[in-house]
Design a protein around this motif. Structure first.
Motif, mmCIF file in Angstrom:
data_model
loop_
_atom_site.group_PDB
_atom_site.id
_atom_site.type_symbol
_atom_site.label_atom_id
_atom_site.label_comp_id
_atom_site.label_asym_id
_atom_site.label_seq_id
_atom_site.Cartn_x
_atom_site.Cartn_y
_atom_site.Cartn_z
ATOM 1 N N VAL A 33 0.837 -1.204 0.000
ATOM 2 C CA VAL A 33 0.000 0.000 0.000
ATOM 3 C C VAL A 33 0.874 1.257 0.000
ATOM 4 O O VAL A 33 0.553 2.262 -0.659
ATOM 5 N N ALA A 34 1.995 1.212 0.719
ATOM 6 C CA ALA A 34 2.873 2.380 0.780
ATOM 7 C C ALA A 34 3.704 2.542 -0.490
ATOM 8 O O ALA A 34 4.056 3.669 -0.866
ATOM 9 N N TRP A 35 4.009 1.451 -1.170
ATOM 10 C CA TRP A 35 4.921 1.489 -2.322
ATOM 11 C C TRP A 35 4.144 1.649 -3.622
ATOM 12 O O TRP A 35 4.374 2.577 -4.392
ATOM 13 N N MET A 36 3.224 0.712 -3.932
ATOM 14 C CA MET A 36 2.356 0.767 -5.113
ATOM 15 C C MET A 36 3.139 1.027 -6.402
ATOM 16 O O MET A 36 2.888 1.986 -7.131
ATOM 17 N N SER A 37 4.090 0.167 -6.688
ATOM 18 C CA SER A 37 4.902 0.296 -7.897
ATOM 19 C C SER A 37 4.835 -1.012 -8.671
ATOM 20 O O SER A 37 4.376 -2.037 -8.149
ATOM 21 N N PRO A 38 5.312 -1.017 -9.939
ATOM 22 C CA PRO A 38 5.341 -2.277 -10.684
ATOM 23 C C PRO A 38 6.149 -3.365 -9.993
ATOM 24 O O PRO A 38 5.798 -4.543 -10.061
ATOM 25 N N THR A 39 7.240 -2.968 -9.330
ATOM 26 C CA THR A 39 8.048 -3.962 -8.613
ATOM 27 C C THR A 39 7.257 -4.573 -7.466
ATOM 28 O O THR A 39 7.279 -5.793 -7.245
ATOM 29 N N ALA A 40 6.551 -3.723 -6.712
ATOM 30 C CA ALA A 40 5.740 -4.231 -5.608
ATOM 31 C C ALA A 40 4.638 -5.145 -6.135
ATOM 32 O O ALA A 40 4.319 -6.180 -5.519
ATOM 33 N N PHE A 41 4.063 -4.791 -7.270
ATOM 34 C CA PHE A 41 3.014 -5.615 -7.859
ATOM 35 C C PHE A 41 3.576 -6.955 -8.335
ATOM 36 O O PHE A 41 2.923 -7.999 -8.200
ATOM 37 N N LEU A 42 4.797 -6.940 -8.861
ATOM 38 C CA LEU A 42 5.446 -8.185 -9.277
ATOM 39 C C LEU A 42 5.701 -9.089 -8.084
ATOM 40 O O LEU A 42 5.460 -10.303 -8.152
ATOM 41 N N VAL A 43 6.171 -8.512 -6.970
ATOM 42 C CA VAL A 43 6.392 -9.313 -5.757
ATOM 43 C C VAL A 43 5.076 -9.931 -5.289
ATOM 44 O O VAL A 43 5.035 -11.094 -4.871
ATOM 45 N N LEU A 44 4.006 -9.157 -5.352
ATOM 46 C CA LEU A 44 2.697 -9.671 -4.945
ATOM 47 C C LEU A 44 2.300 -10.881 -5.786
ATOM 48 O O LEU A 44 1.855 -11.903 -5.252
ATOM 49 N N ASN A 45 2.461 -10.784 -7.099
ATOM 50 C CA ASN A 45 2.081 -11.900 -7.978
ATOM 51 C C ASN A 45 2.968 -13.121 -7.773
ATOM 52 O O ASN A 45 2.483 -14.260 -7.770
ATOM 53 N N VAL A 46 4.263 -12.882 -7.588
ATOM 54 C CA VAL A 46 5.175 -14.007 -7.351
ATOM 55 C C VAL A 46 4.850 -14.681 -6.023
ATOM 56 O O VAL A 46 4.867 -15.912 -5.909
ATOM 57 N N TYR A 47 4.546 -13.864 -5.016
ATOM 58 C CA TYR A 47 4.180 -14.428 -3.709
ATOM 59 C C TYR A 47 2.930 -15.295 -3.826
ATOM 60 O O TYR A 47 2.859 -16.397 -3.248
ATOM 61 N N GLY A 48 1.930 -14.827 -4.576
ATOM 62 C CA GLY A 48 0.715 -15.613 -4.748
ATOM 63 C C GLY A 48 0.973 -16.919 -5.480
ATOM 64 O O GLY A 48 0.478 -17.973 -5.081
ATOM 65 N N LEU A 49 1.780 -16.860 -6.560
ATOM 66 C CA LEU A 49 2.069 -18.069 -7.327
ATOM 67 C C LEU A 49 2.846 -19.082 -6.493
ATOM 68 O O LEU A 49 2.511 -20.265 -6.458
ATOM 69 N N LEU A 50 3.895 -18.620 -5.795
ATOM 70 C CA LEU A 50 4.699 -19.529 -4.976
ATOM 71 C C LEU A 50 3.890 -20.094 -3.809
ATOM 72 O O LEU A 50 4.120 -21.231 -3.381
ATOM 73 N N SER A 51 2.932 -19.312 -3.302
ATOM 74 C CA SER A 51 2.101 -19.810 -2.201
ATOM 75 C C SER A 51 1.214 -20.955 -2.651
ATOM 76 O O SER A 51 0.976 -21.904 -1.894
ATOM 77 N N VAL A 52 0.696 -20.875 -3.881
ATOM 78 C CA VAL A 52 -0.094 -21.987 -4.418
ATOM 79 C C VAL A 52 0.754 -23.255 -4.487
ATOM 80 O O VAL A 52 0.326 -24.337 -4.055
ATOM 81 N N LEU A 53 1.956 -23.123 -5.007
ATOM 82 C CA LEU A 53 2.851 -24.284 -5.097
ATOM 83 C C LEU A 53 3.245 -24.784 -3.710
ATOM 84 O O LEU A 53 3.319 -25.998 -3.476
ATOM 85 N N LEU A 54 3.494 -23.850 -2.772
ATOM 86 C CA LEU A 54 3.902 -24.244 -1.426
ATOM 87 C C LEU A 54 2.785 -24.988 -0.717
ATOM 88 O O LEU A 54 3.032 -26.031 -0.084
ATOM 89 N N SER A 55 1.564 -24.489 -0.789
ATOM 90 C CA SER A 55 0.459 -25.147 -0.090
ATOM 91 C C SER A 55 0.222 -26.550 -0.631
ATOM 92 O O SER A 55 0.035 -27.504 0.137
ATOM 93 N N PHE A 56 0.251 -26.696 -1.939
ATOM 94 C CA PHE A 56 0.039 -28.018 -2.521
ATOM 95 C C PHE A 56 1.186 -28.966 -2.149
ATOM 96 O O PHE A 56 0.958 -30.135 -1.814
#
Length: 598
Positions: free
Chosen positions: A318-341
């Motif tokens: 929320v404080a950063w709101m940049s393309p890099t922050a958005f990329l980290v968010l997407n990578v975190y979501g993708l890796l979390s799916v793989l981690l949970s499974f």
């Protein structure tokens, strides 16, 4: 109840309840079938209401676009551009608009003047700014504003997604300005009449409202289970469901329209924040269900840290709101799916039975996740699938997970009950152990002395146990003891206590108030019960009981001296031993006073 009936009831219980794996498989199949049927019916009804009027439909590919690299051009500047500055929208595509603005020019087709017409920016509930410019009858520019940077309550036409009114008699093209960051945007424009727009809204609200209501019901049931079983897994599940409901409300635009319609800031950041919280709570939920700490401390700490990172990164995003922050968010979501499974499969292979079912329970959301993920990456354009794939997946997932957790908690609770029972029951017969008998006998003696309510104590000896072992073997002897325990338990009440105090000797505590005549009748009933035929033994081998009974506090005083249950049992044991000298006598009734502890 006869021994045959007991055996039949046990067999019925064994065959009537299949194993948990079969139950989970059957329930999951039924839930998926019901949800698929309801979704198919909903889509059929939706399509049935979507009979388009002439001119209605997707007009995205009829537009021309131009990207304002400065992001500062006004409508007068854009209209003055050379005609070749605009490119035709040959295909659906995504635009990365960091610091820029997308302008789209649309030449509306001939529209029926008897209808009210609208242009909807479909599946774009999280567009930062969307403004439509058109000329009024006087030739002046009219601007209609919407987007997350403006509270929904202040939109010209508040809705789930940006909607603009079109004048069917208006002259010239209309111009749409779109701004969005840091996520890519892939606009889809739908030209609709007032009736079609309302039908679409009704069905959308019906589907999402039903989903949210169902989710709240499941959340309530999860909380009830958390209170019922005192299991932290259900608390994690409730957090996961709450974050899923918040994410869907924000992602579909329903939250901005109904829940936070006056907050532009929260409407802008809510989808990303709820996504991070959803992912973090999902990882915590998997950690609790799979009991990762039981198998590897290092992995458990990593998983916990991964969950905490998602929780705290929401503040950073929320404080950063940049393309890099958005990329980290997407990578975190993708890796979390793989981690949970991976965690579910790993712990399942190590013996955590329900972890495998959790992997299947998460599968509907995991299959739907690529659609919004690829849309966020700019690979897929906005569409119905990118908007509702996760919602449909979670509608299947949430009840499946609750049922799996219910079966897990029930099995664990039954196991804990068995473990507690092992501590207080005798392994062979399932009767109360001797220390528990002593406690109950002591309490019964105190009540007898204090209130004058006589209780009874019966010691029963299985006299022909040695003969049974000699003729049929040790296994038959153990079976005879089990049947004897069953028959003694059958002739007393639930409040009474039956215990095996020696190899072939049992004690029966009959709670008061009790008259001596009732105790003598019970003694005769016990002897007769033993003479009934035992199906597991030859016909000539009944259970021969010898017993001694005593009505306690017949001659007791009312003092509060401590009573001695051990001394009382010794007296009755001695009396029962002396009866062995006279095999013809099988019942003896004593009337001792309540012994005081010296």
């Amino acid at each position: 109840m006869s021994d045959t009936n007991i055996h039949d009831a046990a067999m019925h219980r064994t065959t009537a309840h299949p194993n948990p794996t079969h139950r989970c498989a059957v329930f999951m199949t039924r839930v998926v079938a019901v949800v698929a049927l309801l979704l198919g019916l909903g889509l059929a009804l939706w399509s049935g209401h979507a009979r388009a009027t002439e001119g209605e439909g997707d007009v995205t590919l009829q537009t021309h676009f131009w990207v304002d690299e400065s992001g500062t051009k006004g409508i007068a500047d854009v209209v003055a551009l050379p005609p070749n500055s605009f490119q035709p929208m040959a295909t659906f595509r995504a635009f990365q608009l960091d610091g820029t603005a997308l302008w789209m020019r649309l030449e509306p087709p001939r529209l029926d003047a008897r209808q009210r017409w609208h242009l909807m920016l479909s599946a774009a509930a999280f567009t930062d700014e969307a403004s439509l410019y058109s000329r009024d009858p006087n030739g002046a520019w009219r601007e209609q504003r919407s987007g997350d940077h403006l509270p929904v309550s202040q939109w010209d036409h508040p809705g789930q997604t940006p909607v603009f009114a079109l004048d069917p008699q208006g002259a010239g093209p209309v111009w749409l300005r779109v701004v969005n960051a840091p996520a890519p945007t892939s606009p889809r424009l739908l030209l609709l009449t007032e009736n079609s727009l309302q039908d679409m809204r009704y069905w959308t609200f019906l589907m999402i409202g039903g989903y949210l209501g169902f989710g709240l019901l499941v959340f309530f049931l999860g909380w009830v289970h958390a209170r019922l079983y005192a299991d932290r897994v259900f608390i994690a599940y409730c957090c996961y469901v709450a974050c899923m409901l918040g994410f869907q409300a924000a992602f579909t635009g329903v939250g901005g329209l109904f829940f936070w319609r006056h907050s532009a800031w929260w409407n802008d950041v809510a989808p990303a924040v709820f996504m991070l919280w959803l992912t973090a709570s999902g990882i915590w939920f998997v950690r609790e269900v799979c009991a990762v700490s039981r198998y590897h401390r290092g992995v458990d700490r990593f998983v916990l840290g991964w969950s905490v990172f998602g929780l705290l990164y929401a503040v950073v995003y929320v404080a950063w709101m940049s393309p890099t922050a958005f990329l980290v968010l997407n990578v975190y979501g993708l890796l979390s799916v793989l981690l949970s499974f991976s965690l579910c499969i790993w712990t399942w292979r190590l013996g955590e039975t329900y972890a495998g079912w959790m992997a299947l329970g998460f599968l509907p959301v995991h299959l739907g996740y690529p659609f919004p993920a690829l849309r966020s990456a700019g690979i897929l354009p906005d569409s119905w699938a990118t908007q509702y794939a996760v919602l449909i997946g979670s509608a299947i997932e949430i009840p499946l997970l609750l049922y799996i957790l219910h079966r897990r908690a029930k099995d664990f609770n039954e196991n804990r009950a068995r473990l507690r029972a092992i501590d207080s029951t005798e392994p062979l017969t399932g009767l109360t152990i001797v220390p528990v008998l002593h406690l109950r006998l002591r309490d019964a003696l105190r009540r007898a002395r204090r209130y004058g309510h006589p209780c009874g104590l019966v010691l029963v000896e299985l006299t022909n146990h040695g003969e049974i072992v000699a003729r049929e073997g040790r296994e038959a002897g153990d079976r005879a003891l089990v049947v004897a325990a069953s028959r003694l338990s059958a002739v007393v009440r639930e409040v009474d206590t039956v215990s095996r105090i020696a190899d072939t000797r049992f004690a029966v505590l009959v709670e008061g108030p009790l008259r001596p005549e009732e105790l003598k009748l019970l003694a005769q009933h016990i002897v007769a019960k033993g003479l009934e035929r035992v199906p597991a033994l030859p016909a000539g081998l009944p259970l021969r009981f010898r017993l001694v009974s005593a009505t306690l506090s017949d001659t007791a005083d009312t003092t509060d001296e401590p009573v001695d249950e051990i001394l009382l049992l010794e007296r009755l044991n001695t009396s029962l031993d002396r009866m062995a000298a006279d095999p013809r006598r099988v019942v003896r009734h004593l009337s001792p006073s309540v012994p005081a502890r010296t």
